[in-house]
Scaffold this motif. Sequence first.
Motif: not given
Length: 397
Positions: A98-118
């Motif tokens: 992914h273009s975000s470069g999110a790697s590692g479960e913590d980073a992946v979960l943080a991106e999911i949380v960001r997208q799930a806020r609404d």
Amino acid sequence: MKAHARRVKRAIPAFAIAGLLAACAQPLTTPEQVTFAPGFSTVSGQETGQPGIYDLRVDPRFADFAQDILQQQYSMLGREDLAARTSHEYSAVACEPHSSGASGEDAVLAEIVRQARDARVVIVNESHTLSRHRGFSQRLVEALRPLGFTHFAAETFTHPADAIAPAEAGMALPYPRDLEGHYLIEPAFGRLWRTARDLGYAPIAYEQNTERDEAASRDERVAAREAFQAQALAEAIEEAGPDARFIIHVGYSHASEHEGEFGPVWMAGRLKALTGIDPLTISQVQCRQDTGSTRLAADGSDQLGQEFDIFVDHPVTRFEGHRPLWRAAAGDVRVRVPDALVPNEGAHVIEARLAGEPDEAVPMDRVLVFPGEEVDLLLPPGRYRLRAVVAITEEGE
């Protein structure tokens, strides 16, 4: 796999069970973080009241799918290493990062949380064979709870047509039970639901509970099931009210928003059409990498022509002591199954339940063991009691 299939044709005799009981009268030696109550019980699969859990036979009606059925059964009984011998789900499927470069479960979960806020609805899928997906979903329900997610809907939950779902009826108990859902018997799924319960999520059962039309084509049966699931979830969302937020845990394609020639094909797309709610859909099954950490993938839609918002790219599962390495990496303690519990013939399912929890509780680990094997239990620190269940391998056993 074939070698193991032949080995389970013999049940362990009663005199051998008695010998094992005597042999286990001495305290068991374990790492200090994990202790076992002395002694253990041994029962046949038939005596448990839920023989299907321990049945290694394949119904002749489903002979064409015997390999797939055995793969899932081995996985449910803690032996993904056996499933991996023939399943494609333990091979890599390349996806671009992914273009975000999110790697590692913590980073992946943080991106999911960001997208799930609404988001009012998050739908995450799993392979029914890969336990790693359940471990990730366990972390997901923890990560989304602070956002106000309130309900946990799962394909696995038993959904009787004329009674309260067992998962709902059992909420007054301090533990989940095997009878609450088929996939819950697998240790990682049991812990996922245990975590969601402890966090205060309300269970929602929505699986099709009507008779299948055996005269219908496969496509017609699939469509009927997807429509039923979507309608049941739409009704649950409406009943829960506007402030309720749902995590829906499904298998494979049910999370896809893909539309065919005549509209939405799978449950997620149908639910969107029924409710007007655009779910955040997460796939864990499209992408697998040979090495590295869990990361976000750019897109896996070319795999099976399906559509999701987020693609989680897990490493291919590896094994040690016949068990998946990801569980030890996540904090489980390795404890070798005591020699006294390893059968001389046939097969045992070794179960470790928290001390004080009854046999109906989903164990913290259960693992299938064949003669001569050295197999690890994988357990969080704590005190446990053991039970050996003789697997069912032939009619009348």
